[in-house]
Design a protein around this motif. Structure first.
Motif, mmCIF file in Angstrom:
data_model
loop_
_atom_site.group_PDB
_atom_site.id
_atom_site.type_symbol
_atom_site.label_atom_id
_atom_site.label_comp_id
_atom_site.label_asym_id
_atom_site.label_seq_id
_atom_site.Cartn_x
_atom_site.Cartn_y
_atom_site.Cartn_z
ATOM 1 N N GLY A 9 49.629 37.926 40.597
ATOM 2 C CA GLY A 9 50.022 38.758 39.148
ATOM 3 C C GLY A 9 48.337 37.418 38.536
ATOM 4 N N LEU A 10 48.289 36.710 39.456
ATOM 5 C CA LEU A 10 47.436 36.023 38.913
ATOM 6 C C LEU A 10 45.216 35.988 38.812
ATOM 7 C CD1 LEU A 10 47.387 32.114 41.153
ATOM 8 C CD2 LEU A 10 48.482 32.989 38.823
ATOM 9 N N THR A 11 44.918 35.963 38.034
ATOM 10 C CA THR A 11 43.566 36.066 37.644
ATOM 11 C C THR A 11 42.649 35.657 38.233
ATOM 12 O OG1 THR A 11 42.796 35.056 35.738
ATOM 13 C CG2 THR A 11 44.212 36.580 35.100
ATOM 14 N N PRO A 12 41.210 35.993 38.758
ATOM 15 C CA PRO A 12 40.582 35.499 39.554
ATOM 16 C C PRO A 12 40.230 34.415 39.023
ATOM 17 C CG PRO A 12 39.357 38.320 39.229
ATOM 18 C CD PRO A 12 41.116 37.556 37.868
ATOM 19 N N LYS A 13 40.114 34.053 37.838
ATOM 20 C CA LYS A 13 39.129 32.399 37.484
ATOM 21 C C LYS A 13 40.862 31.624 37.931
ATOM 22 C CE LYS A 13 37.743 29.990 34.149
ATOM 23 N NZ LYS A 13 37.285 29.827 32.211
ATOM 24 N N GLU A 14 42.129 31.878 37.296
ATOM 25 C CA GLU A 14 43.252 31.498 38.538
ATOM 26 C C GLU A 14 42.898 31.329 39.689
ATOM 27 O OE1 GLU A 14 45.918 31.842 34.588
ATOM 28 O OE2 GLU A 14 46.267 33.243 36.447
ATOM 29 N N TRP B 53 36.357 40.214 45.572
ATOM 30 C CA TRP B 53 37.838 40.786 46.803
ATOM 31 C C TRP B 53 38.722 40.874 45.834
ATOM 32 C CZ3 TRP B 53 37.135 42.870 50.739
ATOM 33 C CH2 TRP B 53 36.169 42.063 51.632
ATOM 34 N N ALA B 54 39.016 40.232 44.438
ATOM 35 C CA ALA B 54 40.625 40.336 43.946
ATOM 36 C C ALA B 54 39.963 42.186 42.832
ATOM 37 C CB ALA B 54 40.323 39.023 42.683
ATOM 38 N N ALA B 55 38.708 42.324 42.677
ATOM 39 C CA ALA B 55 38.968 43.713 41.653
ATOM 40 C C ALA B 55 38.826 45.016 43.102
ATOM 41 C CB ALA B 55 37.745 43.950 41.873
ATOM 42 N N GLU B 56 38.623 44.302 44.652
ATOM 43 C CA GLU B 56 38.438 45.621 45.597
ATOM 44 C C GLU B 56 39.821 45.414 46.424
ATOM 45 O OE1 GLU B 56 36.909 46.678 47.841
ATOM 46 O OE2 GLU B 56 34.299 46.750 46.696
ATOM 47 N N PHE B 57 41.148 44.196 46.072
ATOM 48 C CA PHE B 57 42.079 45.104 46.490
ATOM 49 C C PHE B 57 43.079 45.030 45.243
ATOM 50 C CE2 PHE B 57 41.536 40.460 49.276
ATOM 51 C CZ PHE B 57 41.628 41.497 50.230
ATOM 52 N N LYS B 58 42.613 44.957 44.070
ATOM 53 C CA LYS B 58 43.203 45.910 42.570
ATOM 54 C C LYS B 58 43.282 46.883 43.036
ATOM 55 C CE LYS B 58 43.861 45.461 37.923
ATOM 56 N NZ LYS B 58 43.218 44.454 36.517
ATOM 57 N N PRO C 110 34.518 28.997 48.162
ATOM 58 C CA PRO C 110 34.102 30.649 47.760
ATOM 59 C C PRO C 110 34.347 30.225 46.308
ATOM 60 C CG PRO C 110 36.351 31.585 48.740
ATOM 61 C CD PRO C 110 36.226 30.233 49.015
ATOM 62 N N LEU C 111 32.434 30.959 46.763
ATOM 63 C CA LEU C 111 32.080 31.336 45.343
ATOM 64 C C LEU C 111 32.603 32.022 43.939
ATOM 65 C CD1 LEU C 111 27.940 31.791 45.911
ATOM 66 C CD2 LEU C 111 29.374 30.081 45.325
ATOM 67 N N TYR C 112 32.994 32.116 42.960
ATOM 68 C CA TYR C 112 34.200 32.441 41.922
ATOM 69 C C TYR C 112 33.125 33.839 41.950
ATOM 70 C CZ TYR C 112 34.771 34.323 37.957
ATOM 71 O OH TYR C 112 35.489 34.766 36.309
ATOM 72 N N SER C 113 32.080 34.826 42.224
ATOM 73 C CA SER C 113 31.710 35.765 42.296
ATOM 74 C C SER C 113 32.284 36.386 43.635
ATOM 75 C CB SER C 113 30.314 35.499 42.523
ATOM 76 O OG SER C 113 29.381 34.793 43.416
ATOM 77 N N MET C 114 32.746 35.793 44.973
ATOM 78 C CA MET C 114 33.511 36.604 45.716
ATOM 79 C C MET C 114 35.002 36.418 45.272
ATOM 80 S SD MET C 114 31.097 36.806 47.250
ATOM 81 C CE MET C 114 31.775 38.097 49.507
ATOM 82 N N VAL C 115 35.434 35.418 44.512
ATOM 83 C CA VAL C 115 36.498 35.751 44.619
ATOM 84 C C VAL C 115 36.753 36.873 43.434
ATOM 85 C CG1 VAL C 115 38.731 34.679 43.770
ATOM 86 C CG2 VAL C 115 36.996 33.418 44.930
#
Length: 180
Positions: free
Chosen positions: A16-21, A43-48, A35-40
């Motif tokens: 349940g953490l956000t990409p920023k966290e 990938w968080a969006a892909e898995f979501k 990794p860069l924040y944009s990559m995190v």
């Protein structure tokens, strides 16, 4: 990005953490290897959205290399069959770029274009193979050369050596230029 980083992003995304966290936690844990924040975020969006695989998707396009031994052999055979063949013709026959054909011709069989013909730079594999095949054919056809000579006959080498030893050789003398 490493597969282990993607696994961490997936795990934290499921908690349940956000990409920023997730990125902030990775910065604390990994330091410079984060990794860069944009990559995190990506990938968080892909898995979501339901992605299961941690691997990269296969990419379309041509194969990594077209310069295989099979391709080199085909190019070599085309050139041996017709020494006046052009790179454009070979490229259209094999479906390879002319630049790749150029690199293969000049690096692999080491040939260069001379007077509209492909000529080997050195005694390459094709000439070695041709000479070996011709030698084998001659050996089969003629057999042992000593069987062809009549007993008591003189070979050309023996004739030359007898002339030298008897002193019968004559040199052709050219007139000297007058000195001024």
């Amino acid at each position: 990005m490493d597969i282990s980083h993607r696994a961490v992003i997936r795990y934290f995304g499921l908690t349940g953490l956000t990409p920023k966290e997730i990125h902030e936690d990775m910065v604390i844990t990994l330091g410079e290897d984060t990794p860069l924040y944009s990559m995190v975020k990506k990938w968080a969006a892909e898995f979501k959205h339901g992605r299961e695989s941690l691997e990269d998707d296969p990419r379309p396009g041509r194969p990594v290399t077209v310069t295989t031994q099979k391709t080199i052999a085909k190019i070599h055979d085309i050139i041996i069959a017709d020494r006046r063949v052009t790179k454009r013709y070979i490229a259209t026959e094999l479906g390879i770029s002319q630049e790749r054909i150029h690199a293969v011709i000049h690096n692999e069989p080491q040939m260069s274009k001379v007077s509209a013909r492909w000529v080997p730079k050195l005694l390459g594999p094709d000439l070695k193979r041709t000479r070996l095949n011709m030698s084998r054919e001659n050996q089969v056809f003629f057999g042992d050369l000593r069987l062809w000579m009549r007993p008591g006959s003189i070979t050309s080498n023996q004739r030359r050596s007898s002339n030298r030893s008897s002193g019968n050789t004559q040199a052709l003398r050219l007139p000297r230029k007058p000195r001024l």
